[in-house]
Design an enzyme around this catalytic site. Structure first.
Site, PDB file in Angstrom:
ATOM      1  N   CYS A  90       3.419  -3.305  -5.184  1.00  0.00           N
ATOM      2  CA  CYS A  90       3.598  -3.732  -3.968  1.00  0.00           C
ATOM      3  C   CYS A  90       5.176  -3.738  -3.634  1.00  0.00           C
ATOM      4  O   CYS A  90       5.673  -4.224  -4.513  1.00  0.00           O
ATOM      5  CB  CYS A  90       3.022  -5.127  -3.567  1.00  0.00           C
ATOM      6  SG  CYS A  90       3.257  -5.748  -1.918  1.00  0.00           S
TER       7      CYS A  90
ATOM      8  N   SER B 190      15.748   8.845   7.155  1.00  0.00           N
ATOM      9  CA  SER B 190      16.138   7.643   7.626  1.00  0.00           C
ATOM     10  C   SER B 190      17.314   7.695   8.496  1.00  0.00           C
ATOM     11  O   SER B 190      18.517   8.239   8.182  1.00  0.00           O
ATOM     12  CB  SER B 190      16.717   6.962   6.446  1.00  0.00           C
ATOM     13  OG  SER B 190      15.668   6.763   5.439  1.00  0.00           O
TER      14      SER B 190
ATOM     15  N   ARG C 113       5.852  11.393  -3.191  1.00  0.00           N
ATOM     16  CA  ARG C 113       6.976  11.396  -2.333  1.00  0.00           C
ATOM     17  C   ARG C 113       8.155  10.965  -3.337  1.00  0.00           C
ATOM     18  O   ARG C 113       8.151  10.087  -4.079  1.00  0.00           O
ATOM     19  CB  ARG C 113       6.854  10.485  -1.480  1.00  0.00           C
ATOM     20  CG  ARG C 113       8.037  10.403  -0.370  1.00  0.00           C
ATOM     21  CD  ARG C 113       7.965   9.537   0.787  1.00  0.00           C
ATOM     22  NE  ARG C 113       6.921  10.171   1.630  1.00  0.00           N
ATOM     23  CZ  ARG C 113       7.221  11.434   2.447  1.00  0.00           C
ATOM     24  NH1 ARG C 113       8.491  11.596   2.336  1.00  0.00           N
ATOM     25  NH2 ARG C 113       6.402  11.652   3.134  1.00  0.00           N
TER      26      ARG C 113
ATOM     27  N   MET D  24      12.381  -5.720   7.191  1.00  0.00           N
ATOM     28  CA  MET D  24      11.707  -6.412   6.099  1.00  0.00           C
ATOM     29  C   MET D  24      12.765  -6.921   5.232  1.00  0.00           C
ATOM     30  O   MET D  24      14.148  -6.380   4.871  1.00  0.00           O
ATOM     31  CB  MET D  24      10.889  -5.442   5.245  1.00  0.00           C
ATOM     32  CG  MET D  24       9.839  -4.654   6.111  1.00  0.00           C
ATOM     33  SD  MET D  24       8.821  -3.310   5.389  1.00  0.00           S
ATOM     34  CE  MET D  24      10.134  -2.067   5.161  1.00  0.00           C
TER      35      MET D  24
ATOM     36  N   CYS E  40      -2.326  -4.423   4.629  1.00  0.00           N
ATOM     37  CA  CYS E  40      -2.465  -4.477   3.156  1.00  0.00           C
ATOM     38  C   CYS E  40      -3.948  -4.006   2.562  1.00  0.00           C
ATOM     39  O   CYS E  40      -3.957  -3.384   1.501  1.00  0.00           O
ATOM     40  CB  CYS E  40      -2.306  -5.724   2.477  1.00  0.00           C
ATOM     41  SG  CYS E  40      -0.475  -6.614   2.943  1.00  0.00           S
TER      42      CYS E  40
ATOM     43  N   GLY F 279      17.046   4.529  -3.601  1.00  0.00           N
ATOM     44  CA  GLY F 279      18.360   5.395  -3.280  1.00  0.00           C
ATOM     45  C   GLY F 279      18.299   6.833  -2.517  1.00  0.00           C
ATOM     46  O   GLY F 279      17.707   6.909  -1.608  1.00  0.00           O
TER      47      GLY F 279
ATOM     48  N   ASP G 109     -36.593 -33.810  -7.768  1.00  0.00           N
ATOM     49  CA  ASP G 109     -36.757 -35.037  -7.155  1.00  0.00           C
ATOM     50  C   ASP G 109     -37.980 -35.539  -6.742  1.00  0.00           C
ATOM     51  O   ASP G 109     -38.495 -36.410  -7.010  1.00  0.00           O
ATOM     52  CB  ASP G 109     -35.824 -35.022  -5.910  1.00  0.00           C
ATOM     53  CG  ASP G 109     -35.656 -36.416  -5.178  1.00  0.00           C
ATOM     54  OD1 ASP G 109     -35.324 -37.237  -5.951  1.00  0.00           O
ATOM     55  OD2 ASP G 109     -35.937 -36.564  -3.942  1.00  0.00           O
TER      56      ASP G 109
ATOM     57  N   ARG H  22       4.450   2.746  -6.406  1.00  0.00           N
ATOM     58  CA  ARG H  22       5.958   3.113  -6.730  1.00  0.00           C
ATOM     59  C   ARG H  22       6.398   3.149  -8.398  1.00  0.00           C
ATOM     60  O   ARG H  22       5.880   2.195  -9.031  1.00  0.00           O
ATOM     61  CB  ARG H  22       6.965   2.178  -6.053  1.00  0.00           C
ATOM     62  CG  ARG H  22       6.831   2.583  -4.633  1.00  0.00           C
ATOM     63  CD  ARG H  22       7.595   1.460  -3.750  1.00  0.00           C
ATOM     64  NE  ARG H  22       7.598   1.834  -2.229  1.00  0.00           N
ATOM     65  CZ  ARG H  22       6.590   1.639  -1.259  1.00  0.00           C
ATOM     66  NH1 ARG H  22       5.539   1.009  -1.766  1.00  0.00           N
ATOM     67  NH2 ARG H  22       6.982   1.838  -0.265  1.00  0.00           N
TER      68      ARG H  22
ATOM     69  N   ARG I 263      -0.364   2.529  -1.727  1.00  0.00           N
ATOM     70  CA  ARG I 263       0.692   3.031  -2.203  1.00  0.00           C
ATOM     71  C   ARG I 263       1.130   2.264  -3.557  1.00  0.00           C
ATOM     72  O   ARG I 263       0.910   1.302  -3.733  1.00  0.00           O
ATOM     73  CB  ARG I 263       1.860   2.807  -1.451  1.00  0.00           C
ATOM     74  CG  ARG I 263       2.151   3.747  -0.147  1.00  0.00           C
ATOM     75  CD  ARG I 263       1.109   3.621   0.715  1.00  0.00           C
ATOM     76  NE  ARG I 263       1.296   4.680   1.739  1.00  0.00           N
ATOM     77  CZ  ARG I 263       0.225   5.150   2.292  1.00  0.00           C
ATOM     78  NH1 ARG I 263      -0.877   4.753   2.274  1.00  0.00           N
ATOM     79  NH2 ARG I 263       0.504   5.885   3.598  1.00  0.00           N
TER      80      ARG I 263
END
Length: 535
Positions: free
Chosen positions: A244, A93, A36, A164, A227, A40, A494, A234, A232
């Site tokens: 992460c 977005s 993907r 986030m 998680c 930016g 013992d 990057r 993923r």
């Protein structure tokens, strides 16, 4: 975009198109099935059309999906050509359907342009179209029903993303709307809403209203992290690999590329990065928003999905990843990578840390451990002889007999050691600080006296202890098995110290085999002289 803007990277620090394609080829050949391109904004990248066309050539090596995350401002004119070149998935977005709020959030005009891009996308041959909506309390949370209504006639997926924290976005947990709260409101209005199937490793939990053409879902990075299933990775535009979204640590692939690194050297760097990935990101209160990049310099929302494909057998690294314009890469699966071991019970700063097993599924698990205590002949005779019967009130005359009598007064050494071993297994989490308390379904302990042929023909005497522990739980029972053997052998010590305290030796305690759990079955190849299992 932070209110103060960002410092743009010089062109020389960015990956070139050829470098992006070289990395893409390496990753796809090693197992990646989805790439993907994020931001930016990827459409501002010179040569984005050629990058997508070059990525499309990698389908012969197993690439199945080429996606893009875009703000949609300048995409509507270029989208048909990008689809022709191989673009198959699009994430737009769009945080509001109100033009005024749009300008407030994005710091620019262009709401109409985004909606036009959405219209062009819906009429194209794209395989999947998603709308990413970051929900912020007091800003756009009242528009949730408007976005859900879009799925009535359009076959798109609206994904509500929890607010986030990143540098410059003025994150405040009071502005974060938990996904569970949104689902409750939507369910009240649409009682027939039902869970929709998700693809493997999907970050979103999807829902569908039966009469609607599309669906909606939630990316709950803050309130209910995913998680344990996240695959993923990057690659940023300047060639740094991030494992992460919420971790500031990065490793540079760009620098190694430009030093002439080989494929194996690059794979080694990627493996080190992946093995440094934490089990899960920090909670809302502790996420690093100071040293971590702002989102515009990282790239995209964490919305990539991947499809498993077996990696070449000679690769011992996580088969995954790849770039984009602010490249984002998803990996299809992780293989074992053994060159960079790490301690799971320590955090990145070296402090003790209990492993989080909340997301693991309970499975049947067993583990067997073995070990020996070496004893002198007198102790061996004592544990293998028949106990005296009849009149035992006569005082023993010699010191040897007195020592034997003292040992016998403690009872049957092996029976007591067997009971102690079982109790030890059950108390493991009380004695080992970071062990999880487990509900054990069975603890089986055996102790067997042995006379072994030693060097130069001399015999050595010992007691072999074997413990097999079972559970139906989220984590393994190797520690419980090792604890059982250790306590069992210490109890033998013992019991016999009155006659052999100076001469006994404990050793060879190992896990001989285990079964169940995510890491699969294991059987230790025992060397000569190592304890064998008792049949």
């Amino acid at each position: 975009m932070p209110s103060e803007g960002i410092e743009l990277s010089p062109d020389g620090k960015l990956l070139t198109n050829d470098e992006i394609i070289r990395l893409a080829t390496l990753f796809v050949k090693s197992g990646v099935t989805k790439i993907r391109l994020t931001g930016g904004e990827p459409t501002v990248r010179n040569g984005i059309d050629e990058i997508i066309a070059s990525l499309n050539d990698l389908r012969r090596f197993g690439l199945k999906s080429i996606g893009m995350t875009s703000n949609g401002l300048a995409l509507h004119r270029r989208l048909p050509h990008l689809v022709e070149n191989g673009l198959s998935h699009l994430n737009l977005s769009l945080d509001t359907l109100d033009p005024f709020k749009f300008e407030l959030i994005t710091r620019r005009r262009g709401h109409d342009a985004v909606l036009k891009t959405l219209d062009v996308a819906m009429k194209s041959s794209l395989q999947h179209i998603k709308l990413n909506v970051v929900v912020i309390k007091g800003l756009n949370d009242t528009e949730v029903f408007d976005f859900v209504a879009m799925t009535k006639d359009m076959p798109l997926s609206v994904r509500f993303i929890e607010f986030m924290p990143f540098t410059g976005n003025k994150w405040d947990k009071r502005k974060m709307v938990p996904s569970s709260e949104l689902l409750e409101k939507i369910s009240a209005r649409y009682p027939s809403v039902q869970r929709a199937p998700d693809e493997l490793n999907d970050t979103a939990r999807s829902w569908k209203i039966p009469s609607h053409a599309g669906s909606f879902g939630f990316i709950s990075s803050m309130s209910d992290h995913f998680c344990s299933s996240c695959n993923r990775l990057r690659i940023t535009a300047d060639g740094q690999i991030k494992v992460c979204l919420f971790d500031a640590k990065e490793l540079s692939l760009r620098d190694e590329l430009r030093r002439g690194a080989s494929e194996d050297q690059l794979l080694d760097i990627i493996g080190r990065a992946v093995f440094g990935k934490k089990e899960k990101h920090a909670g809302m209160e502790d996420i690093d928003v100071v040293t971590n990049r702002p989102m515009i310099l990282i790239g995209g929302h964490p919305t990539i999905r991947s499809h498993s494909r077996r990696a070449p057998a000679n690769r011992m690294w996580p088969a995954s990843l790849l770039p984009q314009t602010q490249p984002l890469i998803s990996r299809s699966h992780i293989s074992a990578y053994h060159t960079c071991p790490s301690l799971t019970h320590l955090d990145e700063e070296g402090r003790a840390s209990m492993v989080d097993i909340a997301d693991k599924q309970p499975t049947k698990r067993t583990a067997t451990a073995v070990g020996r205590i070496y004893i002198p002949l007198i102790a061996y005779e004592l544990v293998t002889s028949t106990y005296p019967v009849g009149n035992t009130t006569v005082e023993p005359s010699s010191s040897r007999e007195k020592a034997k009598a003292k040992a016998r007064r403690k009872g049957d050494a092996l029976t007591v050691a067997q009971l102690a071993a079982i109790m030890g297994a059950k108390k493991t989490s009380d004695l080992i600080p970071l062990c999880h308390p487990l509900s054990l379904t069975k603890v089986a302990v055996k102790l067997l006296p042995e006379a072994l042929d030693g060097e130069s023909g001399a015999q050595r005497y010992c007691i072999l202890c074997q413990a097999t522990v079972s559970t139906e739980g989220k984590t393994g029972v190797e520690m419980e098995a090792l604890m059982a053997v250790s306590v069992g052998l210490l109890t033998v010590w013992d019991m016999l110290k009155a006659v052999a305290g100076r001469e006994m030796e404990i050793g060879g305690i190992v896990v001989s085999h285990k079964a169940g759990g995510r890491s699969g079955d294991f059987r230790r190849e025992l060397g000569e002289g190592e304890p064998r299992a008792i049949s």
